[in-house]
Design a protein around this motif. Structure first.
Motif: not given
Length: 428
Positions: A91-104
């Motif tokens: 789930i923590l990795l998922g938050v990282g993926v959500g932030f990365g996929n939004e911004a990058i």
């Protein structure tokens, strides 16, 4: 890996090692699927929070947040002793993926010159595919390390997170984000720096005008649902749905499972998935150089034909030759692997990278971060749906699962043909 299954999924391990097992149902287990899919439901929710951070604090700080959550997730999963701890890490990795996929993807589209915007944006997907390939190589190597190879495999995920963390201090903020947040002079200097010239007046004025228009609307949340933004919103979300219903993540997540199903052993299956990863990288690189030359629509339509044919033939081979108790012979198994590679190639130079590119370049500035968040969350939702259901679908639908995905490929080809505009060389 057997050591991983013994510790966290003993029932699946027992089912796997039975002499007479159903070829289609080796890994049909909701907890195994939850381990994979929990990351994506977490990314779905976090992408909306990421859109707020992206708008208020900039793309650069959102990328920094992504790296922190990824590092936390890696630490928790690699040190896990119980299944709930494993899920929390995902789930923590998922938050990282959500932030990365939004911004990058937004970062890349806003930073790139118009003539090569498609190629620059596809660098995001290119490095995702390189990451998948490296992960497959790590898994293959760690499968020989007993009994903690799985901890090593999960822990190595910390290296790209560290690179992302350090990189977030080095990269500049996008001129668009700076000007949007009323740092106009800094935005102009940044634009001059990244274009390596002081003659940026035309582009700078375009950004300023877009920010002024964005500032006149009530807010990006209401604006994204306004009538004029219906087309990019619908296109952005449906492209994400279709991207998942190509069946690509079913194949990429479970390539070792799929190749074991068609007759490869455990290590052979991991090695075959490495080949899949190589094709993924090479063909995404092809997209990198071809998207600004041939355009978005041509690549999407060609790949639909390619994926439809390969999915249909794979389904036919499995329907005729793979029964619940009799596996494929060597020639048919090899044919399935080759067809999977051709399928992955078609996806990698089209729907993979363009699924992120098109939504990032079609929304106006006032709706861009929220609109793209809807696209990201839709991607995560349907990635979750496929990840949570594929093994069960494979068990119950058997070979017909490939006909199911082929039918979706036909639908999405018609959607592109009639509804998706060409965005090559159009200002963002």
């Amino acid at each position: 890996m057997d050591d991983f299954l013994i510790k966290f999924f003993p029932a699946v391990y027992e089912k796997k090692k039975r002499a007479k097992e159903d070829n289609y149902c080796k890994f049909d287990n909701q907890l195994v699927q939850l381990f994979t899919s929990s990351l994506y439901i977490s990314a779905l929710v976090s992408s909306f929070l990421a859109s707020k951070v992206c708008s208020k604090y900039g793309r650069k700080r959102t990328i920094f947040c992504s790296s922190i959550f990824c590092l936390l997730g890696v630490g928790v999963t690699a040190s896990a002793h119980h299944l709930p701890q494993l899920i929390v890490g995902r789930i923590l990795l998922g938050v990282g993926v959500g932030f990365g996929n939004e911004a990058i993807p937004l970062y890349l589209s806003e930073l790139a010159p118009i003539s090569i915007r498609g190629g620059v944006n596809i660098m995001f997907q290119l490095f995702v595919t390189i990451g998948i390939l490296i992960a497959n190589l790590v898994n293959w190597g760690c499968s020989h390390v007993h009994p903690f190879g799985w901890r090593l495999a999960l822990g190595v995920g910390g290296f790209p997170a560290v690179i992302l963390f350090l990189g977030s201090f080095i990269i500049p903020e996008t001129p668009t984000s700076l000007i949007e947040r009323e740092k106009v002079e800094k935005g102009q200097k940044t634009l001059q720096k990244i274009r390596r010239t002081e003659d940026v007046d035309v582009e700078f004025q375009q950004i300023v005008n877009a920010c002024e228009v964005a500032g006149q609307v009530e807010g990006s949340w209401s604006e994204v649902f306004s009538r004029q933004n219906h087309p990019p919103l619908i296109i952005g979300m449906l492209i994400q749905v279709f991207q998942q219903f190509t069946g690509i993540n079913a194949i990429m997540f479970y390539a070792p499972v799929l190749f074991q199903t068609v007759g490869f052993g455990s290590n052979g299956a991991l090695l075959s998935s490495v080949c899949t990863g190589c094709i993924n990288v090479i063909c995404t690189l092809i997209a990198n150089f071809s998207v600004d030359k041939f355009g978005r629509r041509a690549l999407l339509l060609e790949s639909c034909i390619q994926m439809f044919i390969t999915q249909t033939i794979i389904g036919g081979i499995l329907y005729v030759h793979l029964t619940p108790t009799v596996g494929l012979n060597k020639h048919n198994g090899l044919a399935v692997v080759v067809l999977v590679l051709i399928f992955v190639a078609g996806f990698a130079w089209s729907w993979g990278p363009l699924g992120w590119l098109i939504p990032s370049e079609t929304f106006p500035l006032e709706a861009r971060t929220v609109g793209f968040a809807f696209a990201v969350s839709t991607n995560m939702l349907f990635t979750f749906v496929i990840a949570q259901s594929f093994l069960s679908m494979l068990c119950h639908m058997r070979s017909f699962i490939f006909f199911f995905f082929a039918a979706w490929v036909l639908i999405m080809g018609l959607f592109v043909l009639f509804f998706v505009p060409e965005t090559k060389n159009i200002p963002i």
